[in-house]
Design an enzyme around this catalytic site. Structure first.
Site, PDB file in Angstrom:
ATOM      1  N   ASP A 251      -4.553  -2.207   5.219  1.00 55.78           N
ATOM      2  CA  ASP A 251      -3.999  -0.897   4.866  1.00 55.78           C
ATOM      3  C   ASP A 251      -3.344  -0.299   6.108  1.00 55.78           C
ATOM      4  O   ASP A 251      -3.243  -0.953   7.149  1.00 55.78           O
ATOM      5  CB  ASP A 251      -5.096   0.021   4.301  1.00 55.78           C
TER       6      ASP A 251
ATOM      7  N   LYS B 273      -3.234  -5.137  -1.597  1.00 64.60           N
ATOM      8  CA  LYS B 273      -4.326  -4.510  -0.836  1.00 64.60           C
ATOM      9  C   LYS B 273      -5.510  -4.231  -1.754  1.00 64.60           C
ATOM     10  O   LYS B 273      -6.653  -4.576  -1.442  1.00 64.60           O
ATOM     11  CB  LYS B 273      -3.835  -3.202  -0.200  1.00 64.60           C
TER      12      LYS B 273
END
Ligand code: SF4
Length: 213
Positions: free
Chosen positions: A138, A120
């Site tokens: 996320d 991420k």
């Protein structure tokens, strides 16, 4: 969900969210990297509060290394998990100096080798600091994509792969921030604000929540 609905959702989010960028304050790719590492399980506001005075005295890997672990900890001790984050930041700074001449590499595989940097974070850096059409997933984006059925998936990687497939190139650069901000302020985890949601008629969530009247 039909592709036409996805395009309409992206168009509406584009109209509605005028400044689709991170709420983390940063000036350079390195500052963004540190801010994103610190933001795991912490709010952007708390990270900004800590990084402002930190970056004023140390905003390069060399300067953070010169500052030292204990002083770094003092700067970030209001942020959750600060001990392990500080240790990771020190190791990351050393690697950046040793391998990349103190620069943040513009390369996914090299980014995820840095301590504290996962998929991420690497995607956020490539997208936000370097303008790549990556879509970091996320918890907010995962939730929005599953609720709406825009890009459902069992885990963040599945959702990311789906997004990369269904989001047309022209929307990819801003898609991460549109979805994250929509999730943070409208499609919130505990009680989504479906009554004031600009994509309510396109969203396929079965348990929409409206204000009591
Ligand atoms: S209608 Fe509700 S569940 Fe669907 S995207 Fe909007 S806020 Fe989220």
């Amino acid at each position: 969900m039909k592709q036409a609905s996805r395009i309409e959702i992206l168009e509406r989010l584009k109209d509605h969210i005028k400044d689709p960028t991170t709420e983390l304050v940063y000036q350079t790719p390195f500052e963004l990297l540190i801010a994103v590492v610190l933001s795991a399980q912490a709010t952007d506001v708390s990270v900004n509060k800590a990084t402002k005075p930190l970056f004023a005295i140390a905003n390069t890997p060399e300067q953070i290394l010169a500052l030292g672990l204990d002083k770094l900890k003092e700067h970030i001790r209001t942020i959750g998990l600060y001990n392990s984050k500080a240790a990771n930041i020190m190791k990351t700074c050393q690697l950046l100096v040793d391998k990349y001449n103190g620069e943040v590499p513009e390369n996914f595989d090299q980014l995820i080798e840095l301590p504290g940097v996962g998929r991420k974070t690497a995607n956020v850096i490539l997208n936000t600091a370097f303008g790549w059409p990556t879509i970091a997933v996320d918890t907010h984006i995962f939730r929005v994509c599953n609720r709406t059925r825009f890009a459902p998936g069992k885990n963040v990687e599945e959702v990311e792969q789906k997004l990369l497939k269904v989001v047309p190139d022209e929307y990819k650069i801003n898609c991460h921030h549109w979805l994250i901000l929509h999730g943070r302020y409208t499609c919130i985890a505990r009680k989504p604000r479906c009554g004031s949601c600009v994509i309510e008629d396109l969203c396929e969530y079965k348990d929409k929540v409206y204000p009591e009247t």
